[in-house]
Design an enzyme around this catalytic site. Structure first.
Site, PDB file in Angstrom:
ATOM      1  N   GLY A  89       0.699  -1.254  -0.234  1.00  0.00           N
ATOM      2  CA  GLY A  89      -0.202   0.043  -0.011  1.00  0.00           C
ATOM      3  C   GLY A  89       0.740   1.168   0.043  1.00  0.00           C
ATOM      4  O   GLY A  89       0.402   2.313  -0.035  1.00  0.00           O
ATOM      5  N   PRO A 119       4.459  -5.023  -1.604  1.00  0.00           N
ATOM      6  CA  PRO A 119       4.191  -3.978  -2.389  1.00  0.00           C
ATOM      7  C   PRO A 119       4.205  -4.024  -3.794  1.00  0.00           C
ATOM      8  O   PRO A 119       4.531  -5.094  -4.232  1.00  0.00           O
ATOM      9  CB  PRO A 119       5.772  -3.254  -2.348  1.00  0.00           C
ATOM     10  CG  PRO A 119       6.680  -4.281  -2.120  1.00  0.00           C
ATOM     11  CD  PRO A 119       6.016  -5.270  -1.088  1.00  0.00           C
ATOM     12  N   GLY A 120       3.167  -3.567  -4.527  1.00  0.00           N
ATOM     13  CA  GLY A 120       3.019  -3.744  -5.878  1.00  0.00           C
ATOM     14  C   GLY A 120       3.172  -2.410  -6.556  1.00  0.00           C
ATOM     15  O   GLY A 120       4.171  -2.149  -7.053  1.00  0.00           O
ATOM     16  N   ARG A 121       2.322  -1.293  -6.231  1.00  0.00           N
ATOM     17  CA  ARG A 121       2.317  -0.054  -6.833  1.00  0.00           C
ATOM     18  C   ARG A 121       3.820   0.477  -6.366  1.00  0.00           C
ATOM     19  O   ARG A 121       4.231   1.508  -7.455  1.00  0.00           O
ATOM     20  CB  ARG A 121       1.353   0.863  -6.187  1.00  0.00           C
ATOM     21  CG  ARG A 121       0.791   2.151  -7.111  1.00  0.00           C
ATOM     22  CD  ARG A 121       0.161   3.230  -6.318  1.00  0.00           C
ATOM     23  NE  ARG A 121      -1.068   2.253  -5.817  1.00  0.00           N
ATOM     24  CZ  ARG A 121      -2.172   2.287  -6.581  1.00  0.00           C
ATOM     25  NH1 ARG A 121      -2.450   3.002  -7.370  1.00  0.00           N
ATOM     26  NH2 ARG A 121      -3.319   1.680  -5.843  1.00  0.00           N
ATOM     27  N   ARG A 148      -7.819   3.551 -15.021  1.00  0.00           N
ATOM     28  CA  ARG A 148      -7.969   4.186 -13.988  1.00  0.00           C
ATOM     29  C   ARG A 148      -8.612   5.550 -13.683  1.00  0.00           C
ATOM     30  O   ARG A 148      -9.359   5.924 -12.995  1.00  0.00           O
ATOM     31  CB  ARG A 148      -6.329   4.378 -13.353  1.00  0.00           C
ATOM     32  CG  ARG A 148      -5.867   3.124 -13.002  1.00  0.00           C
ATOM     33  CD  ARG A 148      -4.420   3.084 -12.413  1.00  0.00           C
ATOM     34  NE  ARG A 148      -4.642   3.553 -10.778  1.00  0.00           N
ATOM     35  CZ  ARG A 148      -4.302   4.772 -10.545  1.00  0.00           C
ATOM     36  NH1 ARG A 148      -3.988   5.823 -11.297  1.00  0.00           N
ATOM     37  NH2 ARG A 148      -4.605   5.129  -9.111  1.00  0.00           N
ATOM     38  N   CYS A 198     -16.577   3.437 -27.195  1.00  0.00           N
ATOM     39  CA  CYS A 198     -17.937   4.076 -27.522  1.00  0.00           C
ATOM     40  C   CYS A 198     -18.631   4.106 -26.185  1.00  0.00           C
ATOM     41  O   CYS A 198     -19.506   3.664 -25.860  1.00  0.00           O
ATOM     42  CB  CYS A 198     -18.739   3.208 -28.290  1.00  0.00           C
ATOM     43  SG  CYS A 198     -20.396   3.921 -28.896  1.00  0.00           S
ATOM     44  N   TYR A 209     -11.536   5.218 -11.606  1.00  0.00           N
ATOM     45  CA  TYR A 209     -11.147   5.973  -9.807  1.00  0.00           C
ATOM     46  C   TYR A 209     -11.124   7.496 -10.019  1.00  0.00           C
ATOM     47  O   TYR A 209     -11.171   8.243  -9.022  1.00  0.00           O
ATOM     48  CB  TYR A 209      -9.800   5.648  -9.466  1.00  0.00           C
ATOM     49  CG  TYR A 209      -9.552   4.104  -9.366  1.00  0.00           C
ATOM     50  CD1 TYR A 209     -10.536   3.347  -8.471  1.00  0.00           C
ATOM     51  CD2 TYR A 209      -8.566   3.689  -9.716  1.00  0.00           C
ATOM     52  CE1 TYR A 209     -10.230   2.009  -8.236  1.00  0.00           C
ATOM     53  CE2 TYR A 209      -8.160   2.132  -9.407  1.00  0.00           C
ATOM     54  CZ  TYR A 209      -9.194   1.319  -8.719  1.00  0.00           C
ATOM     55  OH  TYR A 209      -9.061  -0.106  -8.613  1.00  0.00           O
ATOM     56  N   TYR A 248      -1.535  -1.262 -12.134  1.00  0.00           N
ATOM     57  CA  TYR A 248      -2.996  -1.130 -12.506  1.00  0.00           C
ATOM     58  C   TYR A 248      -3.424  -0.519 -13.773  1.00  0.00           C
ATOM     59  O   TYR A 248      -4.372   0.120 -14.014  1.00  0.00           O
ATOM     60  CB  TYR A 248      -3.794  -0.623 -11.253  1.00  0.00           C
ATOM     61  CG  TYR A 248      -3.238  -1.184 -10.102  1.00  0.00           C
ATOM     62  CD1 TYR A 248      -3.758  -2.554  -9.649  1.00  0.00           C
ATOM     63  CD2 TYR A 248      -2.587  -0.680  -9.247  1.00  0.00           C
ATOM     64  CE1 TYR A 248      -3.298  -3.338  -8.645  1.00  0.00           C
ATOM     65  CE2 TYR A 248      -2.173  -1.225  -7.936  1.00  0.00           C
ATOM     66  CZ  TYR A 248      -2.668  -2.584  -7.692  1.00  0.00           C
ATOM     67  OH  TYR A 248      -1.963  -3.237  -6.586  1.00  0.00           O
TER      68      TYR A 248
END
Length: 402
Positions: free
Chosen positions: A226, A261-263, A299, A328, A303, A357
């Protein structure tokens, strides 16, 4: 490292994703180094970017894998991550996934509910094996992030409360087919404040001590991931302060820290590059229409997320516009009411901080093929996923035509 987006566009066409692998290396080493005072495992959150070459690069640095499907587990194994470095998380594992995870001998299945624990125990009993598990604790701490990526409150679907977790650990201790190895918490993504993390880790560490008092000794404490990155002007958490605040709660505990961790590892390594098709004006509203779309990078639409956007031309004539794609849907945009310079056909636009992501959430909506993915390492580019063709898209359907 500066990446020549125009050169890559000529070589690979647009739209494309490009990832700076040297940035990934630096991020991994920074986080791993922050925890050097204690046994630790950096388990990369595969969901952030599941390209095999990205996972393999992290594996070469020593990373494990945090996976949320059996497919992600298989991706990690495919590129050489050892089973004992793989954790299988997620709130909705189906029986066949649990069975396969047990047969593959991964480090732990991360259990998110009492009902799931019953399924894991039953399947382990059928296979006559002992399932190594951790339990995801929901500390009910507000992570102060976007509600869609908040996971640590009771209103979220993840994990169990402290009292339920205690009962589940006692059940594990009394079971012949369950081996409680770890404990897990993860309160949300894109975190930029340290205090919620400190609060949640302290709650979990106190539970570890309570369990130890009743002879349930855990080997791993998974503090989740995170850590935020810069999309705009965010003030980030210092990794050394982060590690120190976690380690302070570990006093007296002989336990291995896992972070996932990813992001943090891949978010700022990636850029999505798209090409201007043309401009149009409806009334007083200017639209810049590009060949990339929401199916490539969702994203902003999903979001209302901000990404820094740069038009790669020398025009100084700026005005307000919406940056949109060909899909479309009215939701097909990368930015609304943004000042961009006047563009011409084939001008390139770079959308930054797209390594996490981005491609991993892409779809084939409107029968659009997924774009190419490119790695750049030590100044050398290489293709790590080719652009999909129409034939790729219909391959699983064509044989059933009557």
């Amino acid at each position: 490292m500066s990446i020549n987006f125009k050169e890559l566009a000529n070589k690979y066409q647009t739209p494309y994703y490009v990832y700076d692998f040297d940035h990934i290396t630096a991020q991994y080493n920074e986080l791993k180094g922050a925890f050097k005072a204690r046994k630790s495992l950096v388990a990369y959150a595969v969901k952030a970017n599941s390209n095999l070459s990205v996972i393999k690069h992290l594996a070469s640095l020593g990373a494990g894998a945090d996976c949320v499907s059996i497919g992600e587990v298989k991706r990690a194994l495919k590129v050489g991550i050892a089973p004992y470095k793989i954790i299988f998380s997620g709130v909705g594992k189906i029986d066949s996934e649990i069975k396969e995870a047990l047969e593959l001998g991964i480090l732990m299945i991360n259990v998110e509910s009492d009902a799931e624990l019953q399924r894991v125990e039953a399947i382990a009993k059928e296979l006559d094996v002992v399932a190594r598990i951790s339990i995801r604790v929901n500390p009910n701490i507000d992570p102060k992030t976007h509600p869609y990526i908040s996971t640590g409150l009771h209103e979220n679907k993840f994990g169990v409360d402290i009292d339920t977790a205690k009962r589940m650990y006692i059940q594990c201790k009394n079971s012949e087919n369950l081996d409680p190895q770890g404990i897990h918490c993860h309160i949300g993504s894109q975190l930029t404040e340290l205090e919620p993390i400190k609060e949640s880790v302290k709650i979990v560490a106190d539970l570890v001590r309570n369990l130890k008092a009743i002879k349930i000794e855990l080997s791993f404490m998974d503090i989740g991931g995170g850590l935020g990155i810069v999309y705009d002007d965010e003030k980030l958490i210092d990794t050394n302060e982060y590690a120190q605040s976690v380690l302070e709660t570990m006093f007296g505990l002989d336990i291995t820290i896992i972070c996932e961790p990813g992001r943090f590892l891949v978010g700022n390594c990636g850029t999505f590059v798209t090409k201007v098709l043309y401009e149009k004006v409806n009334g007083n509203k200017r639209f810049v229409i590009v060949d990339g779309a929401m199916n490539d990078l969702i994203r902003p639409s999903l979001y209302n997320a901000y990404h820094k956007i740069e038009v790669l031309n020398d025009n100084k004539e700026f005005s307000d516009c919406n940056l949109v794609g060909p899909v479309c849907e009215s939701g097909d945009f990368f930015a609304k009411n943004i000042d961009l310079p006047k563009t011409e056909h084939n001008d390139l636009i770079a959308i930054y901080s797209a390594g996490a992501y981005g491609f991993t959430m892409a779809s084939n909506y409107n029968t659009r093929g997924k774009v190419a993915e490119i790695a750049v390492e030590n100044g050398v580019d290489r293709l790590i996923r080719k652009r999909e063709t129409f034939e790729d898209l219909i391959a699983l359907e064509e044989e059933f035509l009557k």
